[in-house]
Design an enzyme around this catalytic site. Structure first.
Site, PDB file in Angstrom:
ATOM      1  CG  HIS A   1      37.686  40.664  43.571  1.00  0.00           C
ATOM      2  ND1 HIS A   1      38.536  41.737  43.440  1.00  0.00           N
ATOM      3  CD2 HIS A   1      37.856  40.183  44.828  1.00  0.00           C
ATOM      4  CE1 HIS A   1      39.181  41.909  44.582  1.00  0.00           C
ATOM      5  NE2 HIS A   1      38.800  40.973  45.436  1.00  0.00           N
TER       6      HIS A   1
ATOM      7  CG  ASP B   1      38.907  43.057  40.213  1.00  0.00           C
ATOM      8  OD1 ASP B   1      38.830  41.859  39.812  1.00  0.00           O
ATOM      9  OD2 ASP B   1      38.859  43.356  41.425  1.00  0.00           O
TER      10      ASP B   1
ATOM     11  CB  SER C   1      38.519  39.045  48.610  1.00  0.00           C
ATOM     12  OG  SER C   1      39.356  39.014  47.467  1.00  0.00           O
TER      13      SER C   1
END
Length: 204
Positions: free
Chosen positions: A179, A176, A11
């Protein structure tokens, strides 16, 4: 001569890109690199092949179509944090030995002239995550060792992110723990650009 730069990962590389559009880089570090290298006069084509949630085994399953078929001159691999994360949120661990075996196959399956391996980082933000870094440390050690063995360029991030979090707070860098914010993406892009510039200078 135009260089094809292919970025493969999870991601953090994906960064919300439109996977139906090869000109979409997302809003993360790949987008910053895609903007800055041409501005510096580099003749490059940038290809983003990050997919959110990928572990090393997921990357391996799509390696032929998403990486080898792109014929990268410069390949960047950024994977590992989900190999840690799934152990704790899904009881689906990836041992360091399994991770290394998969990563070795990935590197063996590339014809790229140059390879950059990005070190995954993690910043614990909850008390129960205090033990998580020990798992990722093993995978980071694998990546460092493979970079040394194969002649790939290691792009270190953990120390950079830990230092930035201590100075500015985790929320400013990666709320978090994984990210990145725009500031965090800037840190990744700068680390990659520095490693790429060093390798380019060494190749001359």
């Amino acid at each position: 001569m135009t260089q094809r730069l292919v970025f493969a990962g999870d991601s953090i590389t994906d960064a919300g890109r439109d996977r139906t559009d090869d000109d979409s880089f997302g809003d993360g570090y790949v987008s910053l690199i895609a903007d800055e290298l041409p501005a510096q006069g580099a003749d490059v084509v940038v290809v983003n092949r990050g997919i959110s949630g990928d572990r090393a085994v997921d990357l391996e399953r799509r390696w032929e179509a998403d990486v080898r078929a792109q014929r990268p001159d410069v390949l960047t691999v950024y994977v590992g944090v989900n190999d840690m994360w799934r152990r704790f949120d899904s009881d689906d661990p990836t041992t360091a030995q399994e991770f290394e075996a998969t990563y070795r196959r990935l590197l063996a399956g590339t014809d790229a002239d140059r390879v950059l391996l990005i070190e995954p980082y993690f910043l614990p933000v909850r008390a129960e995550q205090a033990e998580w870094p020990a798992d990722l440390d093993e995978k980071r050690a694998v990546i460092a060792r493979l970079a040394q063995e194969t002649g790939a360029v290691l792009v270190p991030l953990q120390e950079t992110f830990s230092r930035a979090a201590a100075e500015h707070g985790v929320a400013a860098i990666a709320p978090d723990g994984v990210h990145p914010t725009p500031a965090g993406s800037r840190l990744i892009a700068d680390a990659w650009l520095a490693a790429y510039a060093d390798r380019e200078a060494g190749a001359r």
